[in-house]
Design a protein around this motif. Structure first.
Motif, mmCIF file in Angstrom:
data_model
loop_
_atom_site.group_PDB
_atom_site.id
_atom_site.type_symbol
_atom_site.label_atom_id
_atom_site.label_comp_id
_atom_site.label_asym_id
_atom_site.label_seq_id
_atom_site.Cartn_x
_atom_site.Cartn_y
_atom_site.Cartn_z
ATOM 1 N N MET A 258 47.739 -61.078 15.337
ATOM 2 C CA MET A 258 47.501 -61.738 14.062
ATOM 3 C C MET A 258 46.068 -61.472 13.611
ATOM 4 O O MET A 258 45.126 -61.603 14.387
ATOM 5 N N ASN A 259 45.918 -61.110 12.358
ATOM 6 C CA ASN A 259 44.589 -60.958 11.777
ATOM 7 C C ASN A 259 44.004 -62.331 11.505
ATOM 8 O O ASN A 259 44.730 -63.275 11.216
ATOM 9 N N GLU A 260 42.682 -62.396 11.583
ATOM 10 C CA GLU A 260 42.001 -63.669 11.361
ATOM 11 C C GLU A 260 40.643 -63.416 10.736
ATOM 12 O O GLU A 260 40.100 -62.320 10.823
ATOM 13 N N VAL A 261 40.125 -64.444 10.077
ATOM 14 C CA VAL A 261 38.779 -64.422 9.526
ATOM 15 C C VAL A 261 38.092 -65.724 9.905
ATOM 16 O O VAL A 261 38.741 -66.720 10.237
ATOM 17 N N TRP A 262 36.770 -65.711 9.823
ATOM 18 C CA TRP A 262 35.955 -66.895 10.085
ATOM 19 C C TRP A 262 35.337 -67.328 8.769
ATOM 20 O O TRP A 262 34.674 -66.537 8.092
ATOM 21 N N VAL A 263 35.571 -68.569 8.402
ATOM 22 C CA VAL A 263 35.150 -69.108 7.115
ATOM 23 C C VAL A 263 34.066 -70.157 7.346
ATOM 24 O O VAL A 263 34.256 -71.073 8.150
ATOM 25 N N PHE A 264 32.933 -70.011 6.631
ATOM 26 C CA PHE A 264 31.853 -70.983 6.753
ATOM 27 C C PHE A 264 31.827 -71.855 5.516
ATOM 28 O O PHE A 264 31.779 -71.368 4.386
ATOM 29 N N HIS A 265 31.833 -73.152 5.767
ATOM 30 C CA HIS A 265 31.738 -74.146 4.696
ATOM 31 C C HIS A 265 30.476 -74.961 4.950
ATOM 32 O O HIS A 265 30.408 -75.712 5.925
ATOM 33 N N THR B 151 23.646 -75.640 8.045
ATOM 34 C CA THR B 151 24.419 -76.763 8.565
ATOM 35 C C THR B 151 25.804 -76.677 7.941
ATOM 36 O O THR B 151 25.939 -76.490 6.734
ATOM 37 N N GLY B 152 26.827 -76.786 8.771
ATOM 38 C CA GLY B 152 28.188 -76.753 8.250
ATOM 39 C C GLY B 152 29.198 -76.467 9.326
ATOM 40 O O GLY B 152 28.920 -76.572 10.524
ATOM 41 N N CYS B 153 30.385 -76.085 8.889
ATOM 42 C CA CYS B 153 31.510 -75.873 9.785
ATOM 43 C C CYS B 153 32.029 -74.444 9.655
ATOM 44 O O CYS B 153 32.238 -73.950 8.540
ATOM 45 N N LEU B 154 32.249 -73.803 10.786
ATOM 46 C CA LEU B 154 32.821 -72.465 10.860
ATOM 47 C C LEU B 154 34.226 -72.603 11.431
ATOM 48 O O LEU B 154 34.411 -73.173 12.508
ATOM 49 N N GLN C 220 33.427 -64.040 14.637
ATOM 50 C CA GLN C 220 32.617 -65.229 14.886
ATOM 51 C C GLN C 220 31.158 -64.831 15.078
ATOM 52 O O GLN C 220 30.250 -65.523 14.601
ATOM 53 N N ALA C 221 30.919 -63.710 15.741
ATOM 54 C CA ALA C 221 29.542 -63.260 15.986
ATOM 55 C C ALA C 221 28.807 -62.986 14.673
ATOM 56 O O ALA C 221 27.643 -63.366 14.522
ATOM 57 N N GLN C 222 29.465 -62.335 13.715
ATOM 58 C CA GLN C 222 28.849 -62.081 12.406
ATOM 59 C C GLN C 222 28.490 -63.397 11.722
ATOM 60 O O GLN C 222 27.411 -63.541 11.165
ATOM 61 N N ALA C 223 29.420 -64.331 11.767
ATOM 62 C CA ALA C 223 29.203 -65.626 11.118
ATOM 63 C C ALA C 223 28.040 -66.370 11.755
ATOM 64 O O ALA C 223 27.183 -66.915 11.049
ATOM 65 N N GLU C 224 27.992 -66.389 13.068
ATOM 66 C CA GLU C 224 26.931 -67.124 13.757
ATOM 67 C C GLU C 224 25.565 -66.499 13.509
ATOM 68 O O GLU C 224 24.575 -67.209 13.403
ATOM 69 N N GLU C 225 25.512 -65.171 13.360
ATOM 70 C CA GLU C 225 24.237 -64.518 13.055
ATOM 71 C C GLU C 225 23.742 -64.992 11.681
ATOM 72 O O GLU C 225 22.573 -65.309 11.514
ATOM 73 N N TYR D 42 30.844 -76.779 14.609
ATOM 74 C CA TYR D 42 29.892 -77.404 13.698
ATOM 75 C C TYR D 42 28.488 -76.951 14.068
ATOM 76 O O TYR D 42 28.142 -76.863 15.244
ATOM 77 N N TYR D 43 27.688 -76.683 13.051
ATOM 78 C CA TYR D 43 26.323 -76.202 13.252
ATOM 79 C C TYR D 43 25.346 -77.107 12.516
ATOM 80 O O TYR D 43 25.593 -77.512 11.387
ATOM 81 N N ASP D 44 24.238 -77.370 13.167
ATOM 82 C CA ASP D 44 23.137 -78.145 12.577
ATOM 83 C C ASP D 44 21.855 -77.629 13.199
ATOM 84 O O ASP D 44 21.665 -77.754 14.410
ATOM 85 N N PRO D 45 20.963 -77.030 12.406
ATOM 86 C CA PRO D 45 19.740 -76.468 12.984
ATOM 87 C C PRO D 45 18.875 -77.521 13.659
ATOM 88 O O PRO D 45 18.095 -77.198 14.550
ATOM 89 N N ASP D 46 18.996 -78.776 13.270
ATOM 90 C CA ASP D 46 18.224 -79.832 13.913
ATOM 91 C C ASP D 46 18.638 -80.029 15.370
ATOM 92 O O ASP D 46 17.856 -80.512 16.170
#
Length: 89
Positions: free
Chosen positions: A1-8, A35-38, A22-27, A82-86
């Motif tokens: 299955m193809n998949e994509v990673w979406v950042f909101h 800050t947000g959700c991947l 996921q690696a591209q998104a996290e970079e 979930y990501y938060d630079p703090d």
């Protein structure tokens, strides 16, 4: 299955970016200290249909077949982070 990673991004009304991995998104997230959700999404099938197909969601109410429910459907069964630079210091 193809998949994509979406950042909101936090507070955003719409998705801000879509990545092939996921690696591209996290970079991207780390570069701009976002800050947000991947979330990982299947390609070529709605999350609603995917969850039903994978038996991750079961229709229990008539409303579960209605457009308003389907167009807002998400599931915690999708891989997401979930990501938060703090939190990184």
């Amino acid at each position: 299955m193809n998949e994509v990673w979406v950042f909101h991004g936090a507070g955003g009304r719409f998705t801000s970016s879509v990545f092939a991995s996921q690696a591209q998104a996290e970079e991207f997230i780390q570069r701009y200290r976002l800050t947000g959700c991947l979330t990982k999404y299947p390609v070529g099938i709605s999350v609603y249909d995917w969850a039903v197909k994978e038996q991750l969601f079961e229709h229990k109410k008539p409303a579960h077949y209605e457009a308003g429910f389907i167009q807002r459907f998400t599931t915690a069964s999708q891989e997401h982070y979930y990501y938060d630079p703090d939190d990184l210091g």
